[in-house]
Enzyme design. Structure first.
Site, short mmCIF file in Angstrom:
data_model
loop_
_atom_site.label_atom_id
_atom_site.label_comp_id
_atom_site.label_asym_id
_atom_site.label_seq_id
_atom_site.Cartn_x
_atom_site.Cartn_y
_atom_site.Cartn_z
N HIS A 17 32.17 49.77 46.05
CA HIS A 17 33.36 50.32 45.38
C HIS A 17 33.25 50.06 43.89
O HIS A 17 32.45 49.23 43.44
CB HIS A 17 34.65 49.74 45.96
CG HIS A 17 34.83 48.27 45.74
ND1 HIS A 17 34.04 47.32 46.34
CD2 HIS A 17 35.71 47.58 44.98
CE1 HIS A 17 34.42 46.12 45.97
NE2 HIS A 17 35.43 46.23 45.13
N HIS A 19 34.61 48.46 41.39
CA HIS A 19 35.18 47.32 40.68
C HIS A 19 34.02 46.66 39.93
O HIS A 19 32.91 46.57 40.46
CB HIS A 19 35.76 46.30 41.66
CG HIS A 19 37.26 46.31 41.77
ND1 HIS A 19 37.91 45.93 42.94
CD2 HIS A 19 38.24 46.60 40.88
CE1 HIS A 19 39.24 46.02 42.74
NE2 HIS A 19 39.45 46.43 41.51
N ASP A 21 33.11 43.68 39.34
CA ASP A 21 32.32 42.59 39.94
C ASP A 21 31.42 43.10 41.06
O ASP A 21 30.71 42.30 41.70
CB ASP A 21 33.23 41.44 40.42
CG ASP A 21 34.30 41.88 41.41
OD1 ASP A 21 34.81 43.01 41.28
OD2 ASP A 21 34.62 41.08 42.31
N HIS A 22 31.42 44.41 41.29
CA HIS A 22 30.53 44.99 42.31
C HIS A 22 29.59 46.05 41.74
O HIS A 22 28.62 46.42 42.40
CB HIS A 22 31.36 45.60 43.44
CG HIS A 22 32.10 44.56 44.20
ND1 HIS A 22 31.67 44.06 45.40
CD2 HIS A 22 33.23 43.87 43.89
CE1 HIS A 22 32.51 43.12 45.82
NE2 HIS A 22 33.47 42.99 44.93
N HIS A 107 41.04 48.95 50.26
CA HIS A 107 40.98 48.03 49.13
C HIS A 107 41.82 48.60 47.98
O HIS A 107 41.32 48.87 46.90
CB HIS A 107 39.52 47.84 48.71
CG HIS A 107 39.30 46.81 47.67
ND1 HIS A 107 39.85 45.55 47.73
CD2 HIS A 107 38.56 46.83 46.53
CE1 HIS A 107 39.47 44.85 46.69
NE2 HIS A 107 38.69 45.61 45.93
N ASP A 130 34.72 44.86 49.58
CA ASP A 130 36.06 44.27 49.45
C ASP A 130 37.01 45.07 50.32
O ASP A 130 37.08 46.29 50.23
CB ASP A 130 36.53 44.34 48.00
CG ASP A 130 35.90 43.28 47.14
OD1 ASP A 130 35.03 42.55 47.64
OD2 ASP A 130 36.28 43.17 45.95
N HIS A 200 31.95 36.35 48.86
CA HIS A 200 32.97 36.80 47.90
C HIS A 200 34.21 35.93 48.07
O HIS A 200 35.33 36.43 48.25
CB HIS A 200 33.28 38.28 48.17
CG HIS A 200 34.03 38.98 47.08
ND1 HIS A 200 35.38 38.83 46.88
CD2 HIS A 200 33.63 39.85 46.13
CE1 HIS A 200 35.78 39.57 45.88
NE2 HIS A 200 34.73 40.20 45.40
ZN LIG Z 1 37.11 44.90 44.64
#
Ligand SMILES: [Zn+2]
Length: 235
Positions: A17, A19, A21-22, A107, A130, A200
């Site tokens: 996804h 975000h 941090d991904h 999410h 996530d 995570h």
């Molecule tokens: Zn996320």
């Protein structure tokens, strides 16, 4: 780079996804692999706007890329990279080594968000991405050898958000969009996976939440092997 895996062997990249941090550095991964000598095709798979992000990344780095092609004689990078916007659950790709299947997970407000299942020659591994507690993930993980599931230790959330000005909205996001460790274990149990890897972790760095506390919280609901994920862990 890449935990001991040569960047020259990079073939596919999967993004669950959008975000940061991904997805941060997905472009740098490819650019640096190419600068190290990568000359073979790479496919990127993930939610929109992955195709546009890839295009913009190449534009942002056009100076370096063009310089290296002219000055170092490298093959053009752009034709090697194929980005694919994923919008639906189902089969993502399959080759002689692996079959990759995606499920849509919850999410909010980020959508689509995917979990991925990798069925290889020797074992099957599912990555939750996530997600809030997800029946779609449970179904995807049915019978898998390994489920890597994101995890929240709920009793520590108030302490985690206490130091930030956006505490109430951050806590709401963490509760609505992620999965408490007890539910990770329930999903693993219901899916019949052999090994649950907690990953995570939220919080990740609270000394009051020990490794044993994570494991005990999961153990109450899952009979299989439980592993607390760490950077560069191999199983
Ligand atoms: Zn996320």
């Amino acid at each position: 780079m890449l935990a001991g895996i040569s960047p020259l062997t990079l073939r596919h990249v999967f993004i669950t996804h959008q975000h940061s941090d991904h997805n941060a550095d997905f472009g740098s991964l490819i650019l640096l692999a190419w600068a190290s000598g990568l000359r073979t095709r790479v496919d990127l798979w993930g939610p929109p706007p992955l195709e546009r992000m890839t295009q913009l990344f190449f534009e942002m780095n056009a100076y370096d890329i063009n310089t290296r092609i002219a000055d170092e004689g490298r093959a053009p990078l752009r034709p090697l990279v194929n980005a694919h916007d994923l919008t639906e659950a189902g089969l993502v790709m399959q080759d002689e080594n692996v079959k990759v299947t995606a499920a849509l997970v919850a999410h909010p407000p980020v959508a689509p968000a995917f979990a991925f299942r990798f069925d290889g020659q020797d074992r099957s591994i599912v990555i939750s991405g996530d997600t809030a507690r997800s029946d779609a993930l449970l179904k995807l993980a049915a019978g898998a050898d390994v489920l890597v599931h994101e995890a929240v230790f709920a009793p520590a959330l108030d302490r985690l958000v206490a130091s930030v000005p956006n505490a109430s909205t951050l806590k709401k996001h963490l509760v609505d969009s992620h999965t408490v460790v007890e539910d990770c274990a329930r999903v693993a149990q219901a899916a019949g996976v052999k090994t649950l890897v907690l990953s995570h972790l939220i919080p990740a760095d609270d000394p009051a939440v020990t490794e044993q506390m994570w494991l005990d919280a999961a153990r109450a609901h899952f009979n299989g092997r439980i592993i607390l994920g760490k950077d560069l862990l191999e199983i």
